[in-house]
Structure formats: C-alpha cells, structure tokens
Design a protein around this motif. Structure first.
Motif, short mmCIF file in Angstrom:
data_model
loop_
_atom_site.label_atom_id
_atom_site.label_comp_id
_atom_site.label_asym_id
_atom_site.label_seq_id
_atom_site.Cartn_x
_atom_site.Cartn_y
_atom_site.Cartn_z
N TYR A 72 0.83 -1.21 0.00
CA TYR A 72 0.00 0.00 0.00
C TYR A 72 0.87 1.26 0.00
N THR A 73 1.97 1.23 0.73
CA THR A 73 2.88 2.38 0.75
C THR A 73 3.46 2.61 -0.64
N HIS A 74 3.86 1.55 -1.29
CA HIS A 74 4.40 1.65 -2.66
C HIS A 74 3.34 2.21 -3.61
N TYR A 75 2.16 1.68 -3.55
CA TYR A 75 1.11 2.15 -4.44
C TYR A 75 0.80 3.62 -4.21
N ALA A 76 0.80 4.05 -2.97
CA ALA A 76 0.52 5.46 -2.68
C ALA A 76 1.53 6.37 -3.37
N LEU A 77 2.74 5.87 -3.54
CA LEU A 77 3.77 6.64 -4.22
C LEU A 77 3.63 6.61 -5.74
N MET A 78 2.88 5.66 -6.25
CA MET A 78 2.81 5.44 -7.69
C MET A 78 1.52 5.94 -8.34
N VAL A 79 0.68 6.64 -7.60
CA VAL A 79 -0.58 7.14 -8.15
C VAL A 79 -0.39 8.60 -8.56
N TYR A 80 -0.78 8.89 -9.78
CA TYR A 80 -0.69 10.23 -10.32
C TYR A 80 -2.04 10.62 -10.90
N GLY A 81 -2.20 11.87 -11.17
CA GLY A 81 -3.40 12.33 -11.86
C GLY A 81 -4.32 13.16 -10.98
N TYR A 82 -5.46 13.52 -11.57
CA TYR A 82 -6.40 14.42 -10.93
C TYR A 82 -6.98 13.88 -9.62
N ASN A 83 -7.15 12.58 -9.54
CA ASN A 83 -7.76 11.99 -8.34
C ASN A 83 -6.73 11.49 -7.35
N ARG A 84 -5.49 11.91 -7.49
CA ARG A 84 -4.40 11.38 -6.67
C ARG A 84 -4.63 11.55 -5.16
N ILE A 85 -5.00 12.71 -4.71
CA ILE A 85 -5.04 13.00 -3.28
C ILE A 85 -5.96 12.05 -2.51
N PRO A 86 -7.23 11.87 -2.90
CA PRO A 86 -8.06 10.96 -2.11
C PRO A 86 -7.62 9.50 -2.22
N ILE A 87 -7.07 9.12 -3.37
CA ILE A 87 -6.62 7.73 -3.53
C ILE A 87 -5.40 7.48 -2.66
N VAL A 88 -4.45 8.40 -2.68
CA VAL A 88 -3.24 8.25 -1.86
C VAL A 88 -3.61 8.25 -0.38
N GLU A 89 -4.54 9.09 0.01
CA GLU A 89 -5.00 9.13 1.40
C GLU A 89 -5.57 7.78 1.81
N TRP A 90 -6.39 7.18 0.94
CA TRP A 90 -6.99 5.88 1.23
C TRP A 90 -5.91 4.80 1.31
N LEU A 91 -4.97 4.81 0.38
CA LEU A 91 -3.89 3.81 0.39
C LEU A 91 -3.04 3.92 1.65
N ASN A 92 -2.71 5.15 2.04
CA ASN A 92 -1.92 5.33 3.27
C ASN A 92 -2.69 4.86 4.50
N LYS A 93 -3.99 5.09 4.51
CA LYS A 93 -4.83 4.60 5.62
C LYS A 93 -4.78 3.08 5.68
N GLN A 94 -4.81 2.41 4.52
CA GLN A 94 -4.75 0.95 4.49
C GLN A 94 -3.40 0.46 5.01
N ALA A 95 -2.33 1.17 4.68
CA ALA A 95 -1.00 0.79 5.18
C ALA A 95 -0.95 0.91 6.70
N GLU A 96 -1.50 1.99 7.23
CA GLU A 96 -1.53 2.18 8.69
C GLU A 96 -2.35 1.10 9.37
N GLU A 97 -3.49 0.77 8.77
CA GLU A 97 -4.35 -0.28 9.33
C GLU A 97 -3.65 -1.64 9.30
N GLY A 98 -2.95 -1.92 8.21
CA GLY A 98 -2.20 -3.18 8.11
C GLY A 98 -1.15 -3.29 9.19
N LEU A 99 -0.48 -2.19 9.50
CA LEU A 99 0.53 -2.21 10.56
C LEU A 99 -0.12 -2.49 11.92
N LEU A 100 -1.27 -1.89 12.16
CA LEU A 100 -1.99 -2.18 13.41
C LEU A 100 -2.39 -3.65 13.49
#
Length: 153
Positions: A26-54
């Motif tokens: 998820y951390t890798h993917y968050a770094l690899m998303v570009y484009g107009y919808n990047r911010i909400p997608i990256v936010e969601w991916l980072n949240k999934q990474a944090e949840e996975g660590l928990l």
C-alpha cells in the motif's frame, strides 16, 4: 480441550507476515498514483497501510501472549508491474484494487482458519479472529464498491 498454541502461533505469524506485506504494498502504491484523483486515492492507500501495521502488531502481540516468537518475515509482495520506471506512468487504480481484494481474501482465509482452531478453546483468540474477520470483510466490501462502475443517468 485446549488451544493448540503451536498451530495458533504459526497462523498468527502468517497473518503478521501478510499484513506487513500489505503495509509495504500500500505504501508503494501510494507513491505510484498520479493524476487528478491522486489525493483521495493516496490518502486511502496510506490509511490501508496504517491499518495493516496495526493488524500486524495485534497478531504479533497474540504470538507473544501465546509464548511464541513473532516472525521477522514479510509475506509475498504482489504487484501488477503494469507501469514502467517513468514518472509519467501511474499504476492503474483498478489493478491496485484487484490486488487489494486478493490480499483481503488471503487475510480472511487465515483469520477464518484461526477462528476454527480457537472455537471453544480460547475466547481471547476466538474474539480476536472474529473482530479481524469483521474488519477484513468490511474492507473487502469497500474495495468491491470502489470497483463497481457508477450508474449512468
């Protein structure tokens, strides 16, 4: 009847490894998303990474509670490889979501195995497995909804 601690520790270590692989992915993917919808997608991916660590930490805590040694391994790192090394290319979000769904299926399978092993033998492990199953099923449903196409009006 008592819980087979060795089997439980083995399953919990597999869960921990899988969850840690999800953190990396998820951390890798968050770094690899570009484009107009990047911010909400990256936010969601980072949240999934944090949840996975928990989730990995919870599994590790149960490993030590049962007298085991937490694994230092990380599960398989799946990636579409649909992008090249150019900064202009982005991983297709649909591919990310499909891989996320496959990850959830693997996680659910392990949590259900743990639940089956613990039923009637350890309320603590049984409740842990149940709560994680709920979380993973909710996450899988969220991903499935993101994969659905909106209805045209």
């Amino acid at each position: 009847m008592s819980l087979d601690k060795d089997k439980a520790v083995a399953l919990l270590n597999q869960i921990m490894e899988l969850e840690l692989a999800g953190v990396v992915r998820y951390t890798h993917y968050a770094l690899m998303v570009y484009g107009y919808n990047r911010i909400p997608i990256v936010e969601w991916l980072n949240k999934q990474a944090e949840e996975g660590l928990l989730h990995a930490r919870k599994a590790g805590e149960l490993v030590t509670l049962l007298g085991g040694h937490p694994s230092l391994a990380i599960g398989p790192l799946l990636e579409t490889h649909e992008h090249d090394n150019s900064l202009a290319c982005s991983v297709p979000v649909g591919d990310i979501l499909q891989e996320s769904l496959a990850h959830e299926d693997k996680s659910l399978n392990l949590y259900y195995q743990l639940l089956e092993l613990a039923q009637g033998k350890s309320v603590l492990v049984e409740e842990y497995a149940r709560s994680q199953i709920v979380a993973e099923e909710m996450h899988a449903d969220e991903v499935k909804k993101m994969l659905r196409q909106p209805c045209a009006t």
